[in-house]
Enzyme design. Structure first.
Site, short mmCIF file in Angstrom:
data_model
loop_
_atom_site.label_atom_id
_atom_site.label_comp_id
_atom_site.label_asym_id
_atom_site.label_seq_id
_atom_site.Cartn_x
_atom_site.Cartn_y
_atom_site.Cartn_z
N GLU A 71 0.83 -1.22 0.00
CA GLU A 71 0.00 0.00 0.00
C GLU A 71 0.86 1.26 0.00
OE1 GLU A 71 -2.93 0.08 3.16
OE2 GLU A 71 -3.52 2.14 2.68
N LYS A 249 -7.14 -0.65 11.88
CA LYS A 249 -6.51 -1.08 10.62
C LYS A 249 -5.30 -0.19 10.34
CE LYS A 249 -5.92 -1.35 5.94
NZ LYS A 249 -5.10 -0.47 5.08
N ASP A 265 4.17 -14.52 11.93
CA ASP A 265 2.81 -15.01 11.71
C ASP A 265 1.87 -13.82 11.90
OD1 ASP A 265 0.27 -16.08 11.87
OD2 ASP A 265 0.93 -17.91 12.87
N HIS A 363 -2.58 10.37 -0.64
CA HIS A 363 -2.62 9.12 -1.40
C HIS A 363 -2.62 9.36 -2.91
CE1 HIS A 363 -3.88 6.78 2.18
NE2 HIS A 363 -3.45 5.77 1.47
P1 NAD Z 1 9.46 -23.21 16.92
O1 NAD Z 1 8.88 -24.39 17.58
O2 NAD Z 1 9.97 -23.34 15.53
O3 NAD Z 1 10.64 -22.60 17.82
C1 NAD Z 1 10.53 -22.43 19.20
C2 NAD Z 1 11.54 -23.29 19.91
O4 NAD Z 1 12.85 -22.77 19.74
C3 NAD Z 1 11.33 -23.29 21.41
O5 NAD Z 1 10.34 -24.20 21.74
C4 NAD Z 1 12.71 -23.66 21.93
O6 NAD Z 1 12.85 -25.06 22.02
C5 NAD Z 1 13.66 -23.16 20.85
N1 NAD Z 1 14.49 -21.98 21.26
C6 NAD Z 1 15.80 -21.82 21.01
N2 NAD Z 1 16.25 -20.66 21.51
C7 NAD Z 1 15.20 -20.04 22.07
C8 NAD Z 1 15.02 -18.78 22.75
N3 NAD Z 1 16.01 -17.91 22.93
N4 NAD Z 1 13.79 -18.44 23.16
C9 NAD Z 1 12.76 -19.29 22.98
N5 NAD Z 1 12.86 -20.50 22.37
C10 NAD Z 1 14.07 -20.88 21.91
O7 NAD Z 1 8.45 -21.99 16.85
P2 NAD Z 1 7.32 -21.46 17.82
O8 NAD Z 1 7.67 -20.04 18.11
O9 NAD Z 1 7.02 -22.36 18.95
O10 NAD Z 1 6.04 -21.50 16.85
C11 NAD Z 1 5.84 -20.52 15.86
C12 NAD Z 1 5.21 -21.13 14.63
O11 NAD Z 1 3.97 -21.75 14.95
C13 NAD Z 1 4.88 -20.08 13.60
O12 NAD Z 1 5.37 -20.54 12.36
C14 NAD Z 1 3.36 -20.05 13.58
O13 NAD Z 1 2.89 -19.69 12.30
C15 NAD Z 1 3.01 -21.46 13.93
N6 NAD Z 1 1.66 -21.74 14.46
C16 NAD Z 1 0.81 -20.76 14.91
C17 NAD Z 1 -0.42 -21.10 15.44
C18 NAD Z 1 -1.30 -20.01 15.99
O14 NAD Z 1 -0.87 -18.87 16.13
N7 NAD Z 1 -2.56 -20.26 16.32
C19 NAD Z 1 -0.81 -22.43 15.53
C20 NAD Z 1 0.08 -23.42 15.07
C21 NAD Z 1 1.32 -23.06 14.56
#
Ligand code: NAD
Length: 409
Positions: A71, A249, A265, A363
């Site tokens: 945008e 928004k 996300d 705009h």
């Molecule tokens: P992830 O599981 O890929 O990474 C997180 C992991 O990284 C932690 O569990 C930990 O083991 C490790 N880690 C290493 N260093 C860390 C630090 N300094 N701090 C914290 N953790 C550290 O990712 P995530 O963040 O658990 O999940 C994010 C993903 O889940 C996104 O891609 C999202 O789109 C997806 N998702 C979202 C939903 C929702 O929002 N409703 C539902 C399902 C999946």
């Protein structure tokens, strides 16, 4: 500035390597192989413009802000408002601990009071079990912190809902939290005598909040009348959901543009923001604007901000890593706070334009460019056609077609 000059300045100020600088010039920065590792059934990639918002001073530190957005006007407005905010020493930001909620839904419980008592007594054991699933998170200072219990009445009867509170540190946390909730399910079945159905993170991340505040001097804004008008515009949004949706928004224009640049996300962010805006039962403005004793404008934005710099696509998308480097960010909390600062600036940009010249004036030149491109202009014809269209005073598609045809001929 020409694009190449912007690239060099960004590269120089952010300490980018030659390879990273080339990535900026590459037109998207994601190879087909990388894309194919991220999602399913990949056939290509789509690039968005990546701009840099300038002038941001956040907690006393200057930051360049990468924003990915289709945008026009958004990056310009953010930069412009960040400049005005510098008069009041920039944006001040804070955040809570990065605690997310995992929900466990329990049905068919024979005795809810007894079930709740059993859960409360087994809390430490449940938290331990959750933490065993993610020793890495625990090592970084995060992990399951608490279990809260709610009973809710629904169309399908009474349910017990457990909230597992997890400090996710530098991760957004959805995978981490979902895994923990799934692991607890069989134990919860036993403790409650009921049946666990859903085990999933809540995107209403109301324990993981950011707050951004700014003061804009009345003279920088165009006088006290503009301050009063911005406050009245905010009051409209706060009282009226039809206006609040558009007001919020505008905030999300800033928040999501940064989110896209660092491959967050953004659906989770949108869901969390709007649910939070409706938490009183009445959907209203996420920000608050008021006038202080000097007659200056004071803005505050408080909202959930579930972002991570570990996990998800943040580590796999090359531009996301580069964008974090440009912002100088090494903690998820810093990213969340920076995004709130941009959201607040964006909000002011829209409010100021609306109470002054109206949103269209800013705009229109950019809109004119889109129209002449739609009308088939290419190369240096674009600039000439935009000029003619703006000068015609009638920025419409039929007029753009007429001008492009005339200039081509
Ligand atoms: P992830 O599981 O890929 O990474 C997180 C992991 O990284 C932690 O569990 C930990 O083991 C490790 N880690 C290493 N260093 C860390 C630090 N300094 N701090 C914290 N953790 C550290 O990712 P995530 O963040 O658990 O999940 C994010 C993903 O889940 C996104 O891609 C999202 O789109 C997806 N998702 C979202 C939903 C929702 O929002 N409703 C539902 C399902 C999946």
């Amino acid at each position: 500035m020409p694009v190449e000059e912007r690239v060099s300045i960004t590269s120089e100020k952010s300490g980018l390597t030659e390879a990273e600088t080339d990535l900026l010039r590459s037109g998207g920065g994601l190879s087909l192989e990388e894309a194919n590792r991220m999602i399913e059934n990949v056939v290509g990639t789509i690039a968005y413009p990546l701009g840099i918002a300038a002038n941001f001073r956040i907690n006393g530190r200057d930051r360049l802000i990468p924003m990915a957005i289709e945008e026009p006007s958004v990056v310009a407005a953010a930069s412009n408002m960040a400049r005005l905010m510098r008069g009041g020493e920039g944006v001040k930001v804070t955040s809570t601990d990065p605690v997310m909620i995992g929900q466990i839904q329990v049905l068919d419980i024979p005795n809810i009071d007894k079930a709740k008592k059993n859960i409360a007594e087994a809390k430490d054991k449940l938290l331990d079990l959750a933490n065993q699933q993610d020793p890495v998170l625990v090592r970084f200072g995060g992990g399951a912190r608490d279990i809260q219990q709610r009973t809710i009445q629904t169309e399908a009867g009474e349910m017990l809902i457990l909230h597992l509170l997890v400090d996710c540190r530098d991760a957004m946390g959805a995978n981490a939290v979902n895994t923990m909730c799934e692991t607890l399910a069989p134990v919860v079945n036993e403790l409650t005598g009921g049946r666990v159905l859903l085990r999933i993170i809540s995107n209403l991340a109301d324990h993981r909040l950011v707050r951004a505040e700014c003061v804009v001097k009345k003279e920088d804004l165009g006088g006290e009348k503009v301050v009063d008008d911005v406050v009245s515009a905010w009051a409209f949004a706060d009282a009226d959901p039809y206006r609040a949706a558009t007001h919020n928004k505008g905030i999300m224009n800033g928040v999501i543009a940064v989110a896209l640049a660092v491959a967050q996300d953004h659906r989770a962010l949108e869901a969390g923001a709007h649910a939070y805006a409706a938490r009183s039962g009445h959907y209203s403005a996420l920000s608050r604007w008021s006038k202080n004793e000097n007659g200056d404008l004071v803005g505050v934005l408080e909202m959930p901000m579930a972002v991570g710099i570990i996990g998800g696509a943040t580590r796999t998308h090359p531009i996301a890593r580069l964008a974090l480097k440009v912002m100088g960010i090494s903690k998820a909390a810093e990213l969340a706070e920076t995004m709130a600062a941009v959201g607040l600036a964006q909000n002011l940009g829209a409010l100021r334009a609306l109470v002054k010249e109206g949103i269209q004036q800013g705009h229109m030149r950019l809109h004119a460019r889109n129209l002449v491109v739609m009308a088939g202009a290419e190369g240096d014809l674009i600039g000439r056609a935009v000029k003619a269209l703006v000068e015609s005073g009638e920025i419409r598609f039929d007029k753009a077609q007429e001008i492009v045809k005339r200039l081509e001929g």
